[in-house]
Design a protein around this motif. Structure first.
Motif, PDB file in Angstrom:
ATOM      1  N   GLU A  88       0.843  -1.206   0.000  1.00 39.01           N
ATOM      2  CA  GLU A  88       0.000   0.000   0.000  1.00 39.01           C
ATOM      3  C   GLU A  88       0.877   1.254   0.000  1.00 39.01           C
ATOM      4  N   ASN A  89       1.873   1.272   0.883  1.00 40.14           N
ATOM      5  CA  ASN A  89       2.771   2.443   0.953  1.00 40.14           C
ATOM      6  C   ASN A  89       3.602   2.595  -0.296  1.00 40.14           C
ATOM      7  N   ARG A  90       4.080   1.474  -0.807  1.00 38.60           N
ATOM      8  CA  ARG A  90       4.934   1.547  -1.986  1.00 38.60           C
ATOM      9  C   ARG A  90       4.128   2.039  -3.190  1.00 38.60           C
ATOM     10  N   ALA A  91       2.873   1.554  -3.264  1.00 39.58           N
ATOM     11  CA  ALA A  91       2.016   1.984  -4.367  1.00 39.58           C
ATOM     12  C   ALA A  91       1.688   3.468  -4.229  1.00 39.58           C
ATOM     13  N   ALA A  92       1.447   3.920  -2.974  1.00 45.32           N
ATOM     14  CA  ALA A  92       1.062   5.325  -2.759  1.00 45.32           C
ATOM     15  C   ALA A  92       2.166   6.283  -3.220  1.00 45.32           C
ATOM     16  N   VAL A  93       3.428   5.927  -2.987  1.00 47.13           N
ATOM     17  CA  VAL A  93       4.505   6.825  -3.408  1.00 47.13           C
ATOM     18  C   VAL A  93       5.089   6.430  -4.769  1.00 47.13           C
ATOM     19  N   ASP A  99      11.247   6.444   0.288  1.00 51.52           N
ATOM     20  CA  ASP A  99      12.512   7.075   0.706  1.00 51.52           C
ATOM     21  C   ASP A  99      12.780   6.947   2.206  1.00 51.52           C
ATOM     22  N   ASP A 100      11.716   7.156   3.021  1.00 50.91           N
ATOM     23  CA  ASP A 100      11.956   7.111   4.464  1.00 50.91           C
ATOM     24  C   ASP A 100      12.325   5.697   4.914  1.00 50.91           C
ATOM     25  N   ASN A 127       2.615  -0.896 -11.587  1.00 53.91           N
ATOM     26  CA  ASN A 127       3.580  -1.962 -11.871  1.00 53.91           C
ATOM     27  C   ASN A 127       5.006  -1.572 -11.459  1.00 53.91           C
ATOM     28  N   ILE A 128       5.189  -1.253 -10.162  1.00 52.50           N
ATOM     29  CA  ILE A 128       6.502  -0.815  -9.669  1.00 52.50           C
ATOM     30  C   ILE A 128       7.455  -2.005  -9.517  1.00 52.50           C
ATOM     31  N   GLU A 129       8.736  -1.688  -9.394  1.00 57.02           N
ATOM     32  CA  GLU A 129       9.741  -2.734  -9.278  1.00 57.02           C
ATOM     33  C   GLU A 129       9.574  -3.484  -7.954  1.00 57.02           C
ATOM     34  N   SER A 130       9.990  -4.724  -7.952  1.00 52.37           N
ATOM     35  CA  SER A 130       9.942  -5.533  -6.729  1.00 52.37           C
ATOM     36  C   SER A 130      10.791  -4.888  -5.635  1.00 52.37           C
TER      37      SER A 130
END
Ligand code: IPM
Ligand code: MG
Length: 389
Positions: A88-93, A99-100, A127-130
């Protein structure tokens, strides 16, 4: 022919090449491995990940905290809980690692990481990187060590999977040159091949393993796999007491099933993608991917994880509480050994062998036909405590 599109692709390719050349330069400048014994304070980061990640990571953390309690009390070891590596966090940013979270990870020396969901095309996520792949690259964790053992069948394999190059180096930056033409890239650098081969041979020497097998598909992927093979063979010449052989990946997958031949394999060194594929196959002999841990080693950082993903299907079907924590517990064994706590590593390994293979008071099946993750964790804890007495 639309030359505009080709020229655009060439410009993107140029950028990729520059970045890879810079990476190769950085590897050359890399100094020695961190000496954990010389640190005043060792920081262990813990990231639960997502899917079944938090449940299984919790069990491994619990045992680690028990085994390292004296050092924690003395302030020599600190656990740092790192939240936020969730899909969820990775998708949101829109980033593989926010970064944090990355900044927190970089404050640690070693990391215990639960599986993280890797978006696939068609998922509700961008579709972000693993996150695994990104972490391996960001922290330059170039060696992925994956042991597989089935003592009663004479299987004692250690895989040294190259972890930052091959098809993974720019795996999320392939090019759709036109609507009909897509191209991905495979990268090999001399430095990258050398350092993984060196580690594999050093391991073989130190642990008295008589053979190192170099696995490629250099008959077809001639340039990058060719470089990998030649470089590893050259390093092998410095270890005359060790037999070096080389195999193609296709026949290797077959030979792992050949009961007469598979016992001859000891240490494997291989490019990223082949290592990914064959270690899942290998883990199956030992009881499945749920039983296999993995160490991601770099000069400065190291990260320990399961070899499998976050099992979204188990979560969807409400079976996450039956997830097998053994992969993360095996990862904890490797973490302990890596930071110089060999007695504790041996103790946990012995406890796991008792719980998984010999005594086997309860078993994990991934569903309600077996015990829960917590029950199995309790069983391992009890066994560890008994052995520690
Ligand atoms: C592994 C996993 C990862 C990989 C995935 C989750 C990106 O399969 O650690 O083997 O391909 O490396
Ligand atoms: Mg894999």
């Amino acid at each position: 022919m639309d030359m505009t599109k080709i020229n655009e692709a060439v410009a993107s390719f140029e950028k990729l090449l520059i970045a890879q050349q810079e990476r190769a330069e950085r590897i050359k400048q890399d100094k020695d491995f961190v000496d954990y014994e010389s640190l005043d304070k060792l920081i262990i980061g813990v990231c639960g990940g997502d899917g079944i990640g938090p449940v299984i990571t919790h069990e491994a953390e619990r045992v680690l905290r028990f085994l390292l309690a004296d050092d924690v009390a003395a302030g020599k070891i600190v656990f740092n809980e790192i939240d936020g590596l969730t899909i969820e966090n990775r998708a949101a940013v829109g980033k593989a690692i926010p970064d944090d979270v990355l900044a927190e990870l970089k404050k640690c020396h070693v990391i215990l990481k639960g599986p993280t969901t890797t978006p696939r095309a068609g998922d509700p996520w961008p579709n972000i990187e693993s996150a695994n792949v990104a972490m391996r690259k960001e922290l330059d964790l170039f060696a992925n060590l994956r042991p597989v053992r089935v003592p009663e069948q004479g299987i004692d394999w250690t895989f040294f999977r190259e972890n930052t190059e091959g098809g993974y180096a720019v795996g999320s930056q392939g090019l759709h040159v036109t609507d009909d033409l897509a191209v991905d890239f495979v990268v090999a650098t001399s430095e990258g091949c050398e350092r993984i081969a060196r580690l594999a041979y050093e391991y073989a020497r130190k642990n008295k393993k008589e053979r190192v097998s170099i696995i490629t598909k250099a008959n077809v992927i001639k340039t990058t796999d060719g470089k990998f093979l030649k470089t590893a063979q050259k390093i092998g010449e410095e270890y005359p007491e060790i037999i070096t052989d080389d195999w193609y990946i296709d026949i290797t997958t077959a030979k792992l099933i050949d009961e007469k031949r598979r016992r001859d394999f000891k240490v494997f060194v291989l490019p990223n993608l082949y290592g990914d594929i064959i270690t899942d196959e290998a883990a199956e002999f030992q009881g499945g991917v749920g039983t296999a841990g993995s160490a991601n080693i770099g000069k400065k950082y190291a990260m320990f994880e399961a070899i499998h993903g976050s099992a979204p299907r188990m979560v969807l079907e409400g079976r996450d509480k039956f997830a097998d924590p053994c992969s993360m517990l095996r990862a904890a064994v490797m973490l302990l050994s890596h930071i110089g706590k060999q007695a504790e590593a041996d103790l946990l390994e012995q406890a796991l062998d008792i719980c998984m293979y010999t005594e086997k008071k309860m078993s994990i099946t991934g569903r309600d036909t077996g015990c829960t993750c917590t029950e199995f964790g309790d069983y391992v804890m009890e066994t560890v405590k008994k052995l520690a007495k």
